[in-house]
Design a protein around this motif. Structure first.
Motif, short mmCIF file in Angstrom:
data_model
loop_
_atom_site.label_atom_id
_atom_site.label_comp_id
_atom_site.label_asym_id
_atom_site.label_seq_id
_atom_site.Cartn_x
_atom_site.Cartn_y
_atom_site.Cartn_z
N LEU A 1 0.75 -1.28 0.03
CA LEU A 1 0.22 0.13 -0.09
C LEU A 1 0.80 1.20 0.21
O LEU A 1 0.81 2.31 -0.66
CB LEU A 1 -0.98 0.09 1.15
CG LEU A 1 -2.01 -1.03 1.09
CD1 LEU A 1 -2.74 -1.13 2.44
CD2 LEU A 1 -3.13 -1.01 -0.05
N GLY A 2 1.93 1.22 0.88
CA GLY A 2 2.88 2.37 0.50
C GLY A 2 3.42 2.41 -0.60
O GLY A 2 3.68 3.88 -1.10
N TRP B 1 -6.92 4.44 -14.50
CA TRP B 1 -6.51 3.98 -13.17
C TRP B 1 -7.16 2.97 -12.41
O TRP B 1 -7.00 2.42 -11.39
CB TRP B 1 -6.53 5.16 -12.11
CG TRP B 1 -5.41 6.23 -12.34
CD1 TRP B 1 -5.34 7.19 -13.30
CD2 TRP B 1 -4.09 6.27 -11.81
NE1 TRP B 1 -4.32 7.88 -13.58
CE2 TRP B 1 -3.43 7.23 -12.40
CE3 TRP B 1 -3.65 5.59 -10.94
CZ2 TRP B 1 -2.32 7.74 -12.13
CZ3 TRP B 1 -2.09 5.85 -10.57
CH2 TRP B 1 -1.45 7.05 -11.33
N ASP B 2 -8.31 2.42 -13.03
CA ASP B 2 -8.98 1.37 -12.65
C ASP B 2 -8.48 0.10 -12.11
O ASP B 2 -8.84 -0.34 -10.73
CB ASP B 2 -10.14 0.95 -13.62
CG ASP B 2 -11.42 1.71 -13.85
OD1 ASP B 2 -11.45 2.85 -13.06
OD2 ASP B 2 -12.12 1.49 -14.74
N GLU B 3 -7.60 -0.40 -12.81
CA GLU B 3 -6.95 -1.95 -12.24
C GLU B 3 -5.90 -1.36 -11.09
O GLU B 3 -5.92 -2.21 -10.12
CB GLU B 3 -6.12 -2.31 -13.29
CG GLU B 3 -6.70 -2.98 -14.50
CD GLU B 3 -7.64 -3.96 -13.95
OE1 GLU B 3 -7.17 -4.96 -13.19
OE2 GLU B 3 -9.04 -4.06 -14.29
N LEU B 4 -5.36 -0.34 -10.79
CA LEU B 4 -4.58 -0.02 -9.53
C LEU B 4 -5.67 0.04 -8.56
O LEU B 4 -5.23 -0.14 -7.55
CB LEU B 4 -3.59 1.26 -9.91
CG LEU B 4 -2.84 1.57 -8.72
CD1 LEU B 4 -1.68 0.55 -8.65
CD2 LEU B 4 -2.29 3.01 -8.86
N LYS C 1 -8.49 -1.23 -7.98
CA LYS C 1 -8.91 -2.62 -7.77
C LYS C 1 -7.55 -3.41 -7.02
O LYS C 1 -7.98 -4.08 -6.00
CB LYS C 1 -9.14 -3.39 -9.03
CG LYS C 1 -10.56 -2.94 -9.88
CD LYS C 1 -10.59 -3.84 -11.01
CE LYS C 1 -11.78 -3.17 -11.90
NZ LYS C 1 -11.95 -3.79 -13.19
N PHE C 2 -6.59 -3.28 -7.79
CA PHE C 2 -5.32 -4.09 -6.80
C PHE C 2 -5.41 -3.30 -5.28
O PHE C 2 -5.09 -3.88 -4.42
CB PHE C 2 -4.14 -3.69 -7.51
CG PHE C 2 -2.96 -4.50 -7.17
CD1 PHE C 2 -3.04 -5.68 -6.56
CD2 PHE C 2 -1.93 -3.61 -6.28
CE1 PHE C 2 -1.65 -6.20 -6.03
CE2 PHE C 2 -0.86 -4.07 -5.88
CZ PHE C 2 -0.87 -5.48 -5.69
N SER D 1 -8.64 -7.78 1.15
CA SER D 1 -8.49 -9.22 1.16
C SER D 1 -7.16 -9.69 0.64
O SER D 1 -7.00 -10.29 -0.19
CB SER D 1 -9.64 -9.83 0.19
OG SER D 1 -10.68 -9.31 0.43
N PRO D 2 -6.32 -9.37 1.51
CA PRO D 2 -4.73 -9.72 1.17
C PRO D 2 -4.56 -11.24 0.95
O PRO D 2 -3.79 -11.63 0.43
CB PRO D 2 -3.97 -8.91 2.15
CG PRO D 2 -4.86 -8.86 3.17
CD PRO D 2 -6.07 -8.75 2.72
N GLU D 3 -5.46 -12.00 1.88
CA GLU D 3 -5.03 -13.48 1.96
C GLU D 3 -5.40 -14.20 0.53
O GLU D 3 -4.96 -15.14 0.34
CB GLU D 3 -6.09 -14.06 2.86
CG GLU D 3 -7.65 -14.17 2.50
CD GLU D 3 -8.20 -12.56 2.92
OE1 GLU D 3 -9.49 -12.61 2.79
OE2 GLU D 3 -7.41 -11.75 3.57
N LEU D 4 -6.10 -13.40 -0.27
CA LEU D 4 -6.55 -13.99 -1.92
C LEU D 4 -5.10 -13.82 -2.52
O LEU D 4 -5.02 -14.66 -3.51
CB LEU D 4 -7.55 -13.20 -2.24
CG LEU D 4 -8.83 -13.20 -1.74
CD1 LEU D 4 -9.85 -12.29 -2.50
CD2 LEU D 4 -9.39 -14.59 -1.81
#
Length: 113
Positions: free
Chosen positions: A64-65, A94-97, A99-100, A107-110
């Motif tokens: 995230l940083g 910027w949609d994909e960024l 979403k990521f 949900s980082p576990e995914l």
């Protein structure tokens, strides 16, 4: 003939030079290695931030940083055009960024093995 030493000479993949073997809990291994690689590659240089950054999930905070730093970099190096005078990260480009970023936050576990 077997080895009689526990060390051997090899090329280091670390920029910082020689390495050493340490024992760490297995559950922390990937976070510690990710942090060490980031420091070694100069992605993290402010050593005063080491302790606060280790709270919670390091990889999540680190990612995230980096996203925030990238957006600030783009904002700083943005050249106004006929469509906009300042960087607008709400556009479709910027949609994909976004979403990521949301996936890492919620949900980082995914993203784990």
């Amino acid at each position: 003939m077997g080895r009689n030493r526990t060390t051997w000479e090899s090329r280091s993949t670390w920029n910082g030079g020689k390495t050493t073997l340490i024992r760490v809990p297995i559950v922390l291994k990937s976070d510690i290695l990710a942090y060490a690689r980031a420091v070694d590659s100069k992605l993290i240089s402010d050593k005063s931030r080491i302790i606060p950054m280790l709270k919670g999930d390091f990889l999540q905070e680190f990612t995230l940083g980096l996203i925030e730093r990238y957006i600030e970099f783009k904002r700083h190096n943005y050249h106004p055009n006929q469509n906009s005078r300042k960087l607008d990260t709400s556009t479709r480009a910027w949609d994909e960024l976004r979403k990521f970023q949301k996936l890492v936050q919620e949900s980082p576990e995914l993203l784990r093995d």
